[in-house]
Design an enzyme around this catalytic site. Structure first.
Site, PDB file in Angstrom:
ATOM      1  N   ASP A  36       0.810  -1.224   0.000  1.00 52.54           N
ATOM      2  CA  ASP A  36       0.000   0.000   0.000  1.00 52.54           C
ATOM      3  C   ASP A  36       0.837   1.264   0.000  1.00 52.54           C
ATOM      4  OD1 ASP A  36       0.752  -0.497   2.645  1.00 52.54           O
ATOM      5  OD2 ASP A  36      -1.105   0.277   3.495  1.00 52.54           O
ATOM      6  N   SER A  67     -10.772   4.354  28.457  1.00 53.31           N
ATOM      7  CA  SER A  67     -10.919   3.104  27.710  1.00 53.31           C
ATOM      8  C   SER A  67     -11.272   1.963  28.653  1.00 53.31           C
ATOM      9  CB  SER A  67      -9.618   2.755  26.986  1.00 53.31           C
ATOM     10  OG  SER A  67      -9.710   1.448  26.430  1.00 53.31           O
ATOM     11  N   SER A 128      -5.657  -4.044  12.925  1.00 52.51           N
ATOM     12  CA  SER A 128      -5.894  -2.605  12.732  1.00 52.51           C
ATOM     13  C   SER A 128      -6.734  -1.951  13.814  1.00 52.51           C
ATOM     14  CB  SER A 128      -6.525  -2.336  11.355  1.00 52.51           C
ATOM     15  OG  SER A 128      -5.616  -2.658  10.351  1.00 52.51           O
ATOM     16  N   SER A 130      -5.591   0.376  15.667  1.00 50.98           N
ATOM     17  CA  SER A 130      -5.267   1.805  15.617  1.00 50.98           C
ATOM     18  C   SER A 130      -6.050   2.497  14.504  1.00 50.98           C
ATOM     19  CB  SER A 130      -3.757   2.018  15.427  1.00 50.98           C
ATOM     20  OG  SER A 130      -3.292   1.397  14.251  1.00 50.98           O
ATOM     21  N   ASP A 174      -5.195   0.236   5.908  1.00 51.30           N
ATOM     22  CA  ASP A 174      -5.951  -0.061   7.126  1.00 51.30           C
ATOM     23  C   ASP A 174      -7.096   0.928   7.329  1.00 51.30           C
ATOM     24  OD1 ASP A 174      -4.027  -1.973   7.368  1.00 51.30           O
ATOM     25  OD2 ASP A 174      -3.075  -1.123   9.148  1.00 51.30           O
TER      26      ASP A 174
END
Length: 388
Positions: A36, A67, A128, A130, A174
């Site tokens: 990519d 979180s 993925s 993030s 991503d």
């Protein structure tokens, strides 16, 4: 899940004001790894696991983050007046990076936010988490502040923030897969110009099985940036002898003709992977359209060999998972997926072989590595959404 998150949000930040819950998926890449940022093709799909975010505007400029995955950290406080990455900022550097990137494009926030989230993507698995966090942040900002951006813009903003705020020189795959996901489809994306098409995932009598090696990867601190630099140097060498813009412009035959221009042996191996992997991805999508799963699986296997030997982004533990998977009848193909240096494998497994696949891989992995892998028989889901 959104109800639990909403309850936690109210417990932390109170019930006054308008609170909404958003979701953005993780992704698995079926084939096309480390292409990519080399101008090649990728073939990811969004998953039904991802990141849930509850958010509400504040009346001041404070940013509060919480979180449910890291409850021991409590509420992490920041401010719109201090938009710099912090070494002790933990996961908050990702949403802060997206806010920073929005503001850099002239989309200023007129107030702070209370944010709580929960992710059901295993941390460090290479699925993925993030990018999912970046996309859900961008989706939330667009909704709450009325910013005029498309889902494709959200992908580009997420990538920009990860490159420039978090210091990981990742490509676009991503974030694009998370922002542009479509149920029961993978995305055949040409990263050189962001042209894409949706390709239905028709796996007659088979499933996608993701296996977590339980070896966490960290792209920022790993050799990911090294691989990108090595590929870039190989491209510079090749541009001395042929008029290409990216490694993805070359066929295998053209690469073999010009490869001697690459001075360094390691850089040459990196470029070989990028070129051959791009062509494998093109062939794999055609095979899927032709319902030729056998060819698709062989190309997946070849992808892993290339990532292991030429790009050197696999690791001993992941190689054990792939090697053992290849031995099992009913496994159509298996390879490492994601940035590498740990994380997950993705396999296409016939329905009747899934239980055997799990049992034999678990036994072999526990014996050879001393860890117990986790398995996810995944469903292909949609992109981001507003849930509440």
């Amino acid at each position: 899940m959104e109800q639990k998150l909403l309850e936690k949000f109210i417990e932390l930040f109170g019930s006054e004001g308008e609170t909404h819950v958003y979701f953005a998926p993780g992704r698995v890449n079926l084939i096309g790894e480390h292409t990519d940022y080399n101008g090649g093709h990728v073939f990811p799909c969004a998953l039904t696991i991802g990141t849930y975010m509850a958010a509400r505007k504040r009346t001041d400029r404070k940013l509060n983050f919480y979180s449910m995955n890291f409850e021991e950290l409590g509420v992490l406080e920041s401010s719109l007046d201090d938009m710099t990455p912090k070494a002790d900022g933990e996961w908050t550097n990702y949403p802060k990076g997206v806010i920073w990137a929005f503001e850099g494009r002239g989309m200023k926030l007129d107030c702070g936010l209370d944010i709580a989230l929960y992710g059901n993507i295993p941390n460090g698995s290479g699925l993925s988490s993030s990018a999912s966090l970046e996309v859900v942040t961008g989706y939330m900002l667009r909704d709450l502040f009325g910013f005029d951006v498309t889902n494709q813009d959200l992908a580009l903003i997420g990538q920009y923030s990860e490159n420039n705020f978090n210091g990981c020189n990742c490509g676009i795959m991503d974030q694009f897969a998370s922002a542009m996901g479509k149920k029961d489809n993978a995305i055949f994306l040409d990263t050189s110009d962001l042209s894409f098409e949706y390709a239905p995932i028709v796996l007659d009598g088979a499933k996608i099985v993701v296996t977590n090696s339980m070896v966490k990867h960290s792209l920022v601190t790993s050799a990911y940036n090294d691989r990108r630099n090595e590929s870039a140097q190989a491209l510079k060498d090749l541009q001395q002898v042929c008029g290409i813009k990216t490694l993805g412009d070359l066929t295998e035959e053209e690469f073999e003709t010009y490869k001697s221009a690459i001075k360094d042996d390691i850089n040459r191996a990196r470029a070989k992977h990028a070129v051959y992997e791009n062509q494998r991805t093109i062939k794999a999508v055609k095979a899927l359209k032709d319902q030729d799963l056998e060819t698709f699986g062989k190309l997946m296997n070849a992808s892993h060999v290339s990532l292991r030997d030429d790009y050197e982004t696999s690791c001993e533990e992941v190689d054990v998972l792939v090697d053992e998977a290849w031995k099992i009848p009913g496994v159509i193909g298996s390879r490492i997926t994601g940035g590498g240096f740990g994380g997950c494998t993705v396999s296409i497994v016939k329905d009747e072989a899934i239980d055997t696949f799990k049992e034999r891989l678990t036994a072999a992995y526990e014996e050879k590595v001393g860890k117990t892998p986790e398995f996810y028989v995944v469903s292909v889901g949609d992109g981001p959404s507003k849930l509440v």
